[in-house]
Scaffold this motif. Sequence first.
Motif, PDB file in Angstrom:
ATOM      1  N   UNK A  26      -0.988   8.129 -13.845  1.00  0.00           N
ATOM      2  CA  UNK A  26      -2.650   8.139 -13.653  1.00  0.00           C
ATOM      3  C   UNK A  26      -3.232   9.716 -13.881  1.00  0.00           C
ATOM      4  N   UNK A  27      -2.015  10.625 -12.975  1.00  0.00           N
ATOM      5  CA  UNK A  27      -2.018  12.229 -12.711  1.00  0.00           C
ATOM      6  C   UNK A  27      -2.836  11.955 -11.456  1.00  0.00           C
ATOM      7  N   UNK A  28      -2.668  11.086 -10.910  1.00  0.00           N
ATOM      8  CA  UNK A  28      -3.328  10.945  -9.173  1.00  0.00           C
ATOM      9  C   UNK A  28      -2.231  10.316  -8.721  1.00  0.00           C
ATOM     10  N   UNK A  29      -1.880  10.554  -7.780  1.00  0.00           N
ATOM     11  CA  UNK A  29      -0.135   9.546  -7.056  1.00  0.00           C
ATOM     12  C   UNK A  29      -0.798   7.609  -6.144  1.00  0.00           C
ATOM     13  N   UNK A  30      -1.960   8.406  -5.732  1.00  0.00           N
ATOM     14  CA  UNK A  30      -3.027   7.715  -4.730  1.00  0.00           C
ATOM     15  C   UNK A  30      -2.900   6.201  -5.605  1.00  0.00           C
ATOM     16  N   UNK A  31      -3.761   6.611  -6.881  1.00  0.00           N
ATOM     17  CA  UNK A  31      -4.193   5.620  -8.027  1.00  0.00           C
ATOM     18  C   UNK A  31      -2.363   5.035  -8.500  1.00  0.00           C
TER      19      UNK A  31
END
Length: 213
Positions: free
Chosen positions: A97-102
């Motif tokens: 989703x282009x956000x590694x933490x998510x």
Amino acid sequence: MLDQNDALINVWTQFEKICFSDCYARTPTTELLSMTSTSTGWSIDPAHTHISFSVSHLGLTHTPGIFRRFEACLDFNDSRIEASRVSFEIDVASIDTAFEMRDEHLRGPDWFNAKEHPNIVFTSAEVRHIEGIHYAIDGELTIRGVSHPVTFEVALTGQTVNPWTQSPLIGFTARATVSRSAYGMGAFASALGDAVELRLETEIVHTAPVQAQ
């Protein structure tokens, strides 16, 4: 001497031949782990196939994502599309989703629980012609070990011949909406919409020689 356009065409020709010869081409977006097709000669083009989704966030925007790795099995009948069959298996850990933490959170037990349920599986049961270029694919979608019937709305976007390989191509888009809570992913109900749109964009290629008319 080749001019710049000729050189570019040569590069693309070699690229397309590699993609279509082994069905294991890697791209920045997706990787087809394996591809099974029948004697009809039609196969999914991994360089032009994308499986994505989106979900509403606070009613303001839609957060998109893709799955980078999947396997597919295609039995495509070009003379009677309703006789076709398709199945695919998505590697949950490939979510992006282009956000590694998510993404790490989505792989965890609150969401997809990738360790316990590493794959999302869809198997078609019936293909129906609606009208014109529009079709419907009824089947079963399994997420987190939970299975529900799902219908993909499909549009045939066009047909052409690849200018580099001279292979026939057909394009499709497919969309379905599923309830995430129905698959045991009901967390953050006040912030995230329950309806998740699934989308598949694909080009299929005919790798068998074209018969002379």
